[in-house]
Design a protein around this motif. Structure first.
Motif, PDB file in Angstrom:
ATOM      1  N   PHE A  78       0.885  -1.165   0.000  1.00 16.44           N
ATOM      2  CA  PHE A  78       0.000   0.000   0.000  1.00 16.44           C
ATOM      3  C   PHE A  78       0.920   1.211   0.000  1.00 16.44           C
ATOM      4  N   PHE A  79       1.009   1.868  -1.133  1.00 18.38           N
ATOM      5  CA  PHE A  79       2.001   2.936  -1.294  1.00 18.38           C
ATOM      6  C   PHE A  79       1.280   4.205  -1.734  1.00 18.38           C
ATOM      7  N   PHE A  80       1.010   5.077  -0.773  1.00 19.69           N
ATOM      8  CA  PHE A  80       0.366   6.358  -1.068  1.00 19.69           C
ATOM      9  C   PHE A  80       1.469   7.346  -1.452  1.00 19.69           C
ATOM     10  N   TRP A  81       1.861   7.296  -2.714  1.00 18.74           N
ATOM     11  CA  TRP A  81       2.934   8.200  -3.149  1.00 18.74           C
ATOM     12  C   TRP A  81       2.343   9.531  -3.592  1.00 18.74           C
ATOM     13  N   ASP A  82       3.188  10.516  -3.620  1.00 20.20           N
ATOM     14  CA  ASP A  82       2.738  11.889  -3.838  1.00 20.20           C
ATOM     15  C   ASP A  82       3.022  12.306  -5.279  1.00 20.20           C
ATOM     16  N   PRO A  83       1.981  12.478  -6.099  1.00 19.23           N
ATOM     17  CA  PRO A  83       2.214  12.845  -7.491  1.00 19.23           C
ATOM     18  C   PRO A  83       2.466  14.340  -7.700  1.00 19.23           C
ATOM     19  N   LEU A  84       2.383  15.123  -6.634  1.00 25.74           N
ATOM     20  CA  LEU A  84       2.452  16.592  -6.796  1.00 25.74           C
ATOM     21  C   LEU A  84       3.740  17.215  -6.270  1.00 25.74           C
ATOM     22  N   ASN A  85       4.571  16.425  -5.633  1.00 29.74           N
ATOM     23  CA  ASN A  85       5.812  16.976  -5.092  1.00 29.74           C
ATOM     24  C   ASN A  85       6.986  16.065  -5.448  1.00 29.74           C
ATOM     25  N   PRO A  86       8.084  16.699  -5.884  1.00 35.44           N
ATOM     26  CA  PRO A  86       9.240  15.880  -6.269  1.00 35.44           C
ATOM     27  C   PRO A  86       9.901  15.237  -5.049  1.00 35.44           C
ATOM     28  N   ALA A  87      10.358  14.019  -5.206  1.00 39.88           N
ATOM     29  CA  ALA A  87      11.063  13.327  -4.121  1.00 39.88           C
ATOM     30  C   ALA A  87      12.520  13.151  -4.539  1.00 39.88           C
ATOM     31  N   PRO A  88      13.455  13.364  -3.585  1.00 44.37           N
ATOM     32  CA  PRO A  88      14.879  13.220  -3.944  1.00 44.37           C
ATOM     33  C   PRO A  88      15.213  11.795  -4.371  1.00 44.37           C
ATOM     34  N   HIS A  89      14.399  10.843  -3.897  1.00 41.84           N
ATOM     35  CA  HIS A  89      14.689   9.434  -4.185  1.00 41.84           C
ATOM     36  C   HIS A  89      13.683   8.876  -5.210  1.00 41.84           C
ATOM     37  N   ASP A  90      13.285   9.714  -6.147  1.00 44.49           N
ATOM     38  CA  ASP A  90      12.323   9.273  -7.164  1.00 44.49           C
ATOM     39  C   ASP A  90      12.763   7.990  -7.893  1.00 44.49           C
ATOM     40  N   PRO A  91      14.065   7.833  -8.191  1.00 49.29           N
ATOM     41  CA  PRO A  91      14.462   6.569  -8.835  1.00 49.29           C
ATOM     42  C   PRO A  91      14.132   5.347  -7.979  1.00 49.29           C
ATOM     43  N   ASP A  92      14.229   5.497  -6.655  1.00 48.06           N
ATOM     44  CA  ASP A  92      13.914   4.367  -5.766  1.00 48.06           C
ATOM     45  C   ASP A  92      12.413   4.071  -5.789  1.00 48.06           C
ATOM     46  N   VAL A  93      11.616   5.142  -5.842  1.00 46.37           N
ATOM     47  CA  VAL A  93      10.157   4.990  -5.879  1.00 46.37           C
ATOM     48  C   VAL A  93       9.767   4.240  -7.156  1.00 46.37           C
ATOM     49  N   LYS A  94      10.346   4.687  -8.264  1.00 41.77           N
ATOM     50  CA  LYS A  94      10.056   4.023  -9.554  1.00 41.77           C
ATOM     51  C   LYS A  94      10.496   2.569  -9.519  1.00 41.77           C
ATOM     52  N   ALA A  95      11.655   2.335  -8.924  1.00 40.15           N
ATOM     53  CA  ALA A  95      12.184   0.960  -8.871  1.00 40.15           C
ATOM     54  C   ALA A  95      11.251   0.070  -8.053  1.00 40.15           C
ATOM     55  N   LEU A  96      10.734   0.605  -6.964  1.00 38.62           N
ATOM     56  CA  LEU A  96       9.822  -0.186  -6.121  1.00 38.62           C
ATOM     57  C   LEU A  96       8.540  -0.528  -6.902  1.00 38.62           C
ATOM     58  N   LEU A  97       7.987   0.470  -7.571  1.00 39.84           N
ATOM     59  CA  LEU A  97       6.758   0.218  -8.334  1.00 39.84           C
ATOM     60  C   LEU A  97       7.035  -0.713  -9.518  1.00 39.84           C
ATOM     61  N   ARG A  98       8.208  -0.597 -10.071  1.00 42.92           N
ATOM     62  CA  ARG A  98       8.562  -1.503 -11.175  1.00 42.92           C
ATOM     63  C   ARG A  98       8.588  -2.946 -10.696  1.00 42.92           C
ATOM     64  N   LEU A  99       9.170  -3.191  -9.534  1.00 40.76           N
ATOM     65  CA  LEU A  99       9.253  -4.566  -9.032  1.00 40.76           C
ATOM     66  C   LEU A  99       7.869  -5.148  -8.758  1.00 40.76           C
ATOM     67  N   CYS A 100       6.915  -4.292  -8.393  1.00 38.53           N
ATOM     68  CA  CYS A 100       5.547  -4.789  -8.196  1.00 38.53           C
ATOM     69  C   CYS A 100       5.023  -5.385  -9.499  1.00 38.53           C
ATOM     70  N   SER A 101       5.341  -4.739 -10.612  1.00 36.89           N
ATOM     71  CA  SER A 101       4.895  -5.277 -11.900  1.00 36.89           C
ATOM     72  C   SER A 101       5.721  -6.490 -12.304  1.00 36.89           C
ATOM     73  N   VAL A 102       7.018  -6.431 -12.057  1.00 33.02           N
ATOM     74  CA  VAL A 102       7.876  -7.576 -12.405  1.00 33.02           C
ATOM     75  C   VAL A 102       7.364  -8.848 -11.729  1.00 33.02           C
ATOM     76  N   TRP A 103       6.965  -8.722 -10.449  1.00 40.94           N
ATOM     77  CA  TRP A 103       6.589  -9.891  -9.657  1.00 40.94           C
ATOM     78  C   TRP A 103       5.083 -10.029  -9.447  1.00 40.94           C
ATOM     79  N   ASN A 104       4.284  -9.296 -10.232  1.00 46.75           N
ATOM     80  CA  ASN A 104       2.823  -9.399 -10.142  1.00 46.75           C
ATOM     81  C   ASN A 104       2.332  -9.238  -8.704  1.00 46.75           C
ATOM     82  N   LEU A 105       2.900  -8.270  -8.012  1.00 46.43           N
ATOM     83  CA  LEU A 105       2.547  -8.039  -6.609  1.00 46.43           C
ATOM     84  C   LEU A 105       1.391  -7.037  -6.514  1.00 46.43           C
ATOM     85  N   PRO A 106       0.345  -7.344  -5.754  1.00 47.60           N
ATOM     86  CA  PRO A 106      -0.737  -6.368  -5.594  1.00 47.60           C
ATOM     87  C   PRO A 106      -0.201  -5.076  -4.965  1.00 47.60           C
ATOM     88  N   VAL A 107      -0.474  -3.956  -5.636  1.00 52.10           N
ATOM     89  CA  VAL A 107      -0.016  -2.660  -5.112  1.00 52.10           C
ATOM     90  C   VAL A 107      -1.134  -1.638  -5.266  1.00 52.10           C
TER      91      VAL A 107
END
Ligand code: 13P
Length: 137
Positions: A78-107
């Motif tokens: 359950f990842f309530f990410w913020d689409p309106l403010n930049p995060a310094p670790h945006d690559p990590d956020v993208k990587a986490l969401l990518r792995l959810c798709s790679v592994w068919n994980l409910p997100v």
């Protein structure tokens, strides 16, 4: 069967996640909860439930949760990410969401989806197992 659930929220979404978690405390209480550092502290205070706290997101917490996905020990995010403010670790956020798709994980990335996911009859159905992709390794 007890699942391992990860809960994460960016700063402007933390109040929403806490409110949502309070609403669904009865279900959450039946599972093992993990979270990024700051989110986890707020959740355990608000719910009075044990929450395993990883590092704060910008310090690697998203990547630690991503490692659980790759290792096959996480059941939902359950990842309530913020689409309106930049995060310094945006690559990590993208990587986490990518792995959810790679592994068919409910997100669930917002409250509406989180509501549907946690109230789904499949959520605690012991007969239901998500399809695990076979990458031949
Ligand atoms: O930044 C986060 C997720 O990307 C959340 O981290 P915190 O829970 O430590 O604020």
């Amino acid at each position: 069967m007890q699942k391992t659930l990860a809960l994460v929220a960016h700063d402007h979404k933390k109040a929403d996640l806490i409110g949502w978690a309070k609403q669904h405390k009865a279900v959450l209480a039946r599972h093992k909860l993990v979270a990024t550092g700051t989110t986890g502290g707020l959740l355990s205070d608000a719910l009075g439930l044990p929450v395993h706290k990883f590092k704060s997101g910008p310090l690697g917490g998203d990547q630690q949760i991503g490692a659980l996905i790759a290792e096959g020990t996480l059941d939902a995010l359950f990842f309530f990410w913020d689409p309106l403010n930049p995060a310094p670790h945006d690559p990590d956020v993208k990587a986490l969401l990518r792995l959810c798709s790679v592994w068919n994980l409910p997100v669930a990335c917002n409250e509406a989806t989180a509501d549907l996911m946690i109230t789904s009859p499949l959520f605690e159905d012991t007969q239901h197992a998500r399809k695990l992709p076979d990458y031949g390794k």
